[in-house]
Scaffold this active site. Structure first.
Site, mmCIF file in Angstrom:
data_model
loop_
_atom_site.group_PDB
_atom_site.id
_atom_site.type_symbol
_atom_site.label_atom_id
_atom_site.label_comp_id
_atom_site.label_asym_id
_atom_site.label_seq_id
_atom_site.Cartn_x
_atom_site.Cartn_y
_atom_site.Cartn_z
ATOM 1 N N TYR A 23 0.872 -1.179 0.000
ATOM 2 C CA TYR A 23 0.000 0.000 0.000
ATOM 3 C C TYR A 23 0.909 1.229 0.000
ATOM 4 C CZ TYR A 23 -3.937 2.949 1.680
ATOM 5 O OH TYR A 23 -4.920 3.896 1.835
ATOM 6 N N LYS A 38 -1.470 -1.388 -4.058
ATOM 7 C CA LYS A 38 -2.554 -0.430 -3.993
ATOM 8 C C LYS A 38 -1.922 0.938 -3.951
ATOM 9 C CE LYS A 38 -5.952 2.032 -1.980
ATOM 10 N NZ LYS A 38 -6.422 2.737 -0.782
#
Lengths: 310, 310, 310, 310
Positions: free
Chosen positions: C140, C168
């Site tokens: 992330y 992400k």
């Protein structure tokens, strides 16, 4: 432990503000009076065309007027350290040559800005400016404007090599400042100034050679007393003077938040105080900076009065 | 001008490091020896689970071991100020409650992190933690980690309202630090500590109540001397001690640039020095931090030797 | 040119919000309804305990309630990608293990935060988490919270080595995002999601495999249409849908500037919209975040109405 | 969905590099050849004295030579959009007037830099420049240099009031870019350009009117194809061309990390490629920027060859 001010450049060296007339022109007679006010206050030098002079906002013609005016009043009484404010090496050299011709005893030079540089380019920058100009150069460390902190090791090396004659530190990094003072202690005639208004007593305790406070426009005698106490080794008195000056510094928070920019709030406060003190005629700022308004001026008046400056 | 250490929390309060065994576990007996080393060095308090303890890297079980171990050795000799390090209000409250149960005399609490907050949320954060926990709370101002500078006005208001008992300042902003000292001078039992290793003399000149230096793990007696000189008003001696300590601080630059992170370089240097001094068994760091290697250790040895610490 | 969604993890994967009751508890029945609303909207996965879930503000007990609730409603219909949100490696491993036990199909892991890391520590961090947990891990990249941008080369290497199953991206750096898409194109089952609400059409044009939009809580069907158009290669339709969604996104600017934080304004807007749509009962936020007030709610109502969402 | 290039300013508008001779002077004949190379490549305009021109490093005399040379070759074929690069309002006005006299069809103006400004001063800045100069003005949003992001609402208002004719966006914030495109769609003759080299396809999908890529110096025909595909609504082809161009962009990573600055690496790569292509004589940079060396040049050659540019 007392500071030994053997160098030509030392002590209280305020960055002179640039008064403007109500129609926005450089106000020469007010500028003459500020200069006299500072010399009368016992300052040891004058920093000309610094941030407090609104130098980024001055056209080249205006810069020339400012230097000529201050040099005329000063008439060689104290050294004139003049900003050669331009974005890159060759432009700094052109500007620096102009300033030397106008009477600068030394130049203040920042790292390159707008340009995105690294440490090697920064080193070359200072070496090139030094090689081109026959005058002492102070490195001006002002990352809030240049967005680059001059590295300690680079400053020490440039000092050792005679490229720079000293440093004007407005980095806000007082640990690095002390480390610089210690690391350069054996370099002859290498002079380090703090740009702080506050914690000047601590800077002098660490043996800084001078101070370049914007607030020195308003209270040159206060800074002169602080400096004298420190030179005499009386740091308790220096700290008391610093505490009092720190209250005077509250004038920079007088502006309504959001109404003017932080820059205009600070420099505007210095001008407003000088106007209230009768030294300059207006508190007009360089466009597009807004001047402080009447309620902000009233708040500054209260602070000056409680500190015996009005 | 001497500092008046009337408060329970004052003086030299080092943030205790967390030694690890060669297989990475918390090294309880080394931690006991560090604690004893600090108490023997004349410290006035212990800051437990600070950044120097590698607190972000400790699991909750490890944090409990650390607090229990230090509390056991200390046995009430000096106050234990313990970090309640979590990202948001309710998580801080859970962690703080745990730390009080483990023996904390006071807690150190940062603003929220990872979360993106504003001043109002920050104010509510501190008020909520205070309301939930019956213990003195020190606001920890560490923008290099939280990416948020605690505003001067908020700190003063929280102090006046009895929400916080003081501030541990690792902001690096010494102007705001001095302004805080002056603005809070009339708040009873409000104690302000600098997190600096360097310019501690200047902080004490401005009447800071204490210092929380990571380097205090290595040289507690040096900081104790510096503090004593300042309390006695002998700032020339304090500055000389500070200059010497500043050379000791060069151990944090011993790591090969790029080989380990800046965090590992600094904390690793403290551990490596303690290992060389025979206080702890290894200089192993919390994963994924790398320990200093043998050549870096040798460089630290030289610095310690020239400063009489080996 | 159409995207080939061959991977298990692809398409519209909204980060599910965490509704609270008026007394501040996690509102389980509202959370069940949000989950059903998203599944009915045609989403391809659910991102559980992301920033939009107010994950930094949830206690560990609350996090467990959230995962259990969503997993219960989902009952295996779509993959659950769950945030293991903790500050450093060993703490992430503990939290990740807990999330896998609670039903996570994959984990989302940030770089270390509060800790100050470098690229080597970051690499070790991801490798250690992967080695400890037998589950796909998405890196992330959220520098606005971690204050560290995951380097392109590191992400590609971790993907090639099977350490991470994808990324992400909430970095806001769409150039690096496109470069990552191109550089990782030959890694099998490596799935890259944009965290944008806006310019999702451009991300899909560059062949991103999915999108994780907070606004997807409010308009899952809109994002499903956008995604379908892009999969079909009809980018003109995708851009029109994006333009419409960009107007819906204006709900995040409904809060009075300064009254609530930027974080509360955005997440509060999603909750307020869901409340207006009858999906959840209140727009209460995790303490210390303030909920949007009635006039801000009215402004959001207008935006939803003009976009056919009320 | 196709873009309708009805405005005078649209399409591919490369920022022309400034070749130098081996002794560091502006290389007029090489600059003439670059200009011709770009016009032959099918560009729709020329951005003169942009960052890619090393404008911060040029003296005022050099700037004049550059504008005159490009204007001479162009002879009115495409519009000349010229940077008026100075730090504050009145200095920009002086510089802008000079550029108009030298043949600028429009000016590119940044927010103030080195100066520390707020939104109100920024608004006054653009309004004052517009009032003083009778020429279309493009706001240049380049926070990596100015350290200020031009706010969306300000840009829209200045556009609506006819103060600016458009925006050159190098902010890297593609969400704000799309929001600007949507919010200004009804302003006649308001032209928005992306400064990206990569994700230009996405910018055009969002209906940007033009692109100002430094890499366009090297591959003007590639960008012309990308733009043509987008205008025709064939975004699949545009994305394929963008993917290919993204590989060409890898030349900017050819420099040994740390040997030259990031700025010199990027601009040096464009010059080195043009030198390899025989368009300019040297890859000399403005002092103090270092030129790429032979091994870096060899790496660039490989990239150009595999993309059919050599």
């Amino acid at each position: 432990m007392a500071i030994a001010p053997t160098s030509r450049f030392h002590g209280v060296i305020p960055p002179v503000v640039t008064p403007r007339t109500s129609d926005g022109a450089v106000d020469v007679s007010s500028l003459e009076r500020v200069t006299k006010h500072l010399l009368d206050g016992g300052v040891n030098g004058l920093f000309v065309l610094g941030s407090s002079a609104e130098v980024p906002y001055l056209t080249n013609d205006e810069r020339a007027v400012v230097v000529r005016t201050i040099a005329g009043v000063n008439a060689g009484q104290v050294p004139l350290i003049v900003g050669a404010n331009e974005q890159t090496t060759n432009r700094v050299i052109e500007e620096g040559r102009r300033m030397v011709d106008l009477g600068a005893d030394a130049l203040v030079v920042t790292s390159q800005y707008y340009a995105i540089s690294d440490v090697n380019e920064t080193e070359t920058h200072f070496r090139s400016v030094h090689a081109a100009l026959n005058v002492p150069i102070f490195a001006y460390d002002v990352p809030v404007r240049t967005h680059y902190k001059l590295p300690l090791n680079l400053l020490v090396q440039l000092g050792r090599d005679g490229v720079i004659a000293g440093v004007k530190d407005s980095s806000g990094d007082d640990v690095a400042f002390r480390q610089l003072l210690i690391a350069s202690r054996d370099i002859p005639n290498f002079d380090i100034f703090t740009g702080h208004e506050v914690v000047v007593d601590g800077a002098l305790l660490g043996r800084a050679q001078g101070v370049v406070p914007g607030l020195g426009n308003v209270d040159p005698a206060g800074y002169a007393r602080l400096y004298s106490s420190a030179v005499a080794g009386d740091f308790a008195s220096a700290a008391r003077e610093q505490d009092r000056i720190t209250d005077v510094f509250n004038i920079v928070y007088a502006a309504t938040p959001g109404r003017v920019s932080a820059g205009a709030a600070g420099l505007g406060a210095f001008k407003t105080a000088l106007m209230l003190m009768g030294v300059i005629d207006t508190n007009v700022m360089s466009a597009p900076l807004l001047a402080l308004n009447s309620s902000e001026t009233a708040a500054i008046k209260v602070i000056l009065e409680r500190n015996g400056l009005l």
